[in-house]
Design a protein around this motif. Structure first.
Motif, mmCIF file in Angstrom:
data_model
loop_
_atom_site.group_PDB
_atom_site.id
_atom_site.type_symbol
_atom_site.label_atom_id
_atom_site.label_comp_id
_atom_site.label_asym_id
_atom_site.label_seq_id
_atom_site.Cartn_x
_atom_site.Cartn_y
_atom_site.Cartn_z
ATOM 1 N N TRP A 50 53.904 47.117 29.736
ATOM 2 C CA TRP A 50 54.625 46.947 28.467
ATOM 3 C C TRP A 50 54.838 48.327 27.848
ATOM 4 O O TRP A 50 53.873 49.013 27.506
ATOM 5 C CB TRP A 50 53.821 46.081 27.506
ATOM 6 C CG TRP A 50 54.497 45.852 26.189
ATOM 7 C CD1 TRP A 50 54.380 46.632 25.063
ATOM 8 C CD2 TRP A 50 55.409 44.799 25.860
ATOM 9 N NE1 TRP A 50 55.169 46.114 24.060
ATOM 10 C CE2 TRP A 50 55.807 44.997 24.513
ATOM 11 C CE3 TRP A 50 55.925 43.716 26.566
ATOM 12 C CZ2 TRP A 50 56.697 44.140 23.867
ATOM 13 C CZ3 TRP A 50 56.815 42.865 25.917
ATOM 14 C CH2 TRP A 50 57.194 43.077 24.591
ATOM 15 N N GLY A 104 52.356 51.903 30.425
ATOM 16 C CA GLY A 104 52.344 51.170 29.159
ATOM 17 C C GLY A 104 50.970 50.789 28.672
ATOM 18 O O GLY A 104 49.969 51.470 28.949
ATOM 19 N N THR A 107 57.251 50.685 24.973
ATOM 20 C CA THR A 107 58.147 50.652 23.811
ATOM 21 C C THR A 107 58.780 52.021 23.652
ATOM 22 O O THR A 107 58.221 53.008 24.147
ATOM 23 C CB THR A 107 57.370 50.295 22.521
ATOM 24 O OG1 THR A 107 56.316 51.237 22.356
ATOM 25 C CG2 THR A 107 56.840 48.884 22.564
ATOM 26 N N PRO A 108 59.913 52.137 22.958
ATOM 27 C CA PRO A 108 60.668 51.065 22.324
ATOM 28 C C PRO A 108 61.386 50.177 23.339
ATOM 29 O O PRO A 108 61.762 50.634 24.426
ATOM 30 C CB PRO A 108 61.678 51.815 21.451
ATOM 31 C CG PRO A 108 61.882 53.119 22.146
ATOM 32 C CD PRO A 108 60.544 53.459 22.756
ATOM 33 N N LEU A 109 61.566 48.915 22.968
ATOM 34 C CA LEU A 109 62.302 47.981 23.813
ATOM 35 C C LEU A 109 63.795 48.311 23.765
ATOM 36 O O LEU A 109 64.307 48.722 22.727
ATOM 37 C CB LEU A 109 62.075 46.553 23.318
ATOM 38 C CG LEU A 109 60.638 46.040 23.466
ATOM 39 C CD1 LEU A 109 60.425 44.796 22.628
ATOM 40 C CD2 LEU A 109 60.314 45.759 24.923
#
Lengths: 270, 270
Positions: A202, A220, A204-206
């Motif tokens: 995961w 991530g 970010t930013p998405l």
């Protein structure tokens, strides 16, 4: 490279690689499994794909995807997905169940539609030797892609069926945030319902649309090793499939990405 | 316009409006409450803002925000936020608790940090007559903004404190997807811990960064009326605050957006 004994590469991770190149590279690198997608399989040809991977000795760990029960896809298309899974020799069809129907605001009603569609599809899949694997998607996809947002919800949908017919996908990208997911993994394992274990990190930013920002392993916030240990502790012994949708990775040389992904799997997952 | 008796406009919804214009428009439209943010309040001046809203007879329903306990913000900044809430005459300081510390991958550890910071801040806030309202943010913000992703988690963090000191924010944008949220709302209401009820709709596709795509009421997939009825049924009788971060709305005339938001509140929420 016995480190890769359980490793599987989902072809979307390196979608820039033509299928024969992907298969060659897997053989060369000692990668024993691939996860396939219906669209590129259809493009290369179903029978040709089946022969290519069979001749190379690769396992097809999953086929993505059936589902979208609440919106576009009808039962015919889902039975076709089952048939394709059977033709490819994989036991596992991944289901992305679909979000709200057009104009809908009722997630429980959408999940009821999904339950009804499963009841229709599961016996057919079983007759073809294919297990359905319900994939909960991150809650940010609840409206438009998948009304099944948690492993608990996926297990509730699977419950009416024998575990050999309907189970779940544990994908770290979708469930890493959920404090109830560890208990659900244990339960899914005890029931024999972990039909696929997929990894993405995961980051970010998405990106806009939030579809193509799955992080490369180690980049991530997901403790990938802890998740692998958790799934193992639940009794899962199957393939560990890396499925990344990532614009940055897609812009790179596919073989480099594949080798890097295998290295990162060893470093961050084992 | 008694329809607007519980309506509050969060100033971020119409951040293009200078504070005096916002206050004038609220008085003219019969909007009784505003939710304020620390940065624009500081820009206009804390005392000047307090006088402006007080003289206009507006209630300050919330101040956003304290928190970020896991990363940047220290206790001094959070005590300052409490002081500002007290100066503005609002009983409710909204907390966005913070995500993972830099390099962190352990959400439970982050929530433990938050619990520790609350234990320090809550008595100080109580001494100033300010309630802390823990806002669970959508799981897509778990890594970088808020490790508190569900109402259940927020209530667990609030539990050690008297309800008059620490409660939760129910914001439809963040919790609409969660099948456990209705039960959590009922529990929060029974405990007297619903300190703020905020509305935004869920629209897709999400923009890059996923911060500025909160949907105008009625444009998305959230059954806003059902949520209002649910919160009412839990015993909540307080303000209903509309907080939208939306690039499209910010590009429009602020007064138009304000009037449209009030109309949509009547149409979709009451």
């Amino acid at each position: 490279m016995s480190d890769l004994a359980r490793f599987s590469i989902n072809q979307m991770t390196v979608r820039q690689l033509p299928l024969p190149d992907l298969v060659d590279a897997c053989v060369r690198l000692g990668i024993p499994g691939v996860g396939l997608w219906r669209e590129p399989v259809a493009e290369y040809g179903l029978e040709a794909t089946a022969k290519l991977v069979r001749d190379a000795g690769l396992a097809v760990t999953t086929l993505c995807r059936g589902g979208f029960f609440t919106t576009a896809a009808g039962p015919d298309d889902n039975r076709a997905a089952v048939d394709e899974a059977a033709a490819l020799g994989t036991a596992t069809l991944v289901l992305v169940s679909g979000g709200l129907p057009p104009g809908g605001k009722d997630l429980p009603a959408a999940r009821a539609l999904i339950a009804g569609a499963l009841a229709e599809l599961a016996p057919y899949a079983a007759s073809r030797g294919v297990r359905l694997a319900i994939e909960p998607l991150h809650p940010m996809y609840a409206a438009d892609r998948c009304a099944v947002s948690t492993l608990d919800q996926a297990l509730a949908l699977a419950e009416p069926f024998p575990a050999a017919q309907v189970g779940v996908v544990v994908d770290t990208y979708h469930v890493w945030w959920d404090d109830r997911a560890p208990a659900a993994v244990a339960r899914a394992g005890a029931e024999g319902r972990i039909h696929s274990f997929q990894l993405a990190d995961w980051t970010t930013p998405l990106p806009a649309g939030v579809l193509t920002g799955r992080g490369q392993l180690g980049d991530g916030t997901v403790d990938l090793r802890a998740w692998r240990e958790r799934v193992d502790a639940a009794g899962y012994t199957g393939p560990i499939e890396v499925e990344l949708f990532n614009d940055t990775l897609w812009a790179r040389d596919g073989l480099d990405v594949l080798e890097d992904t295998a290295r990162r799997y060893v470093a961050h997952v084992l």
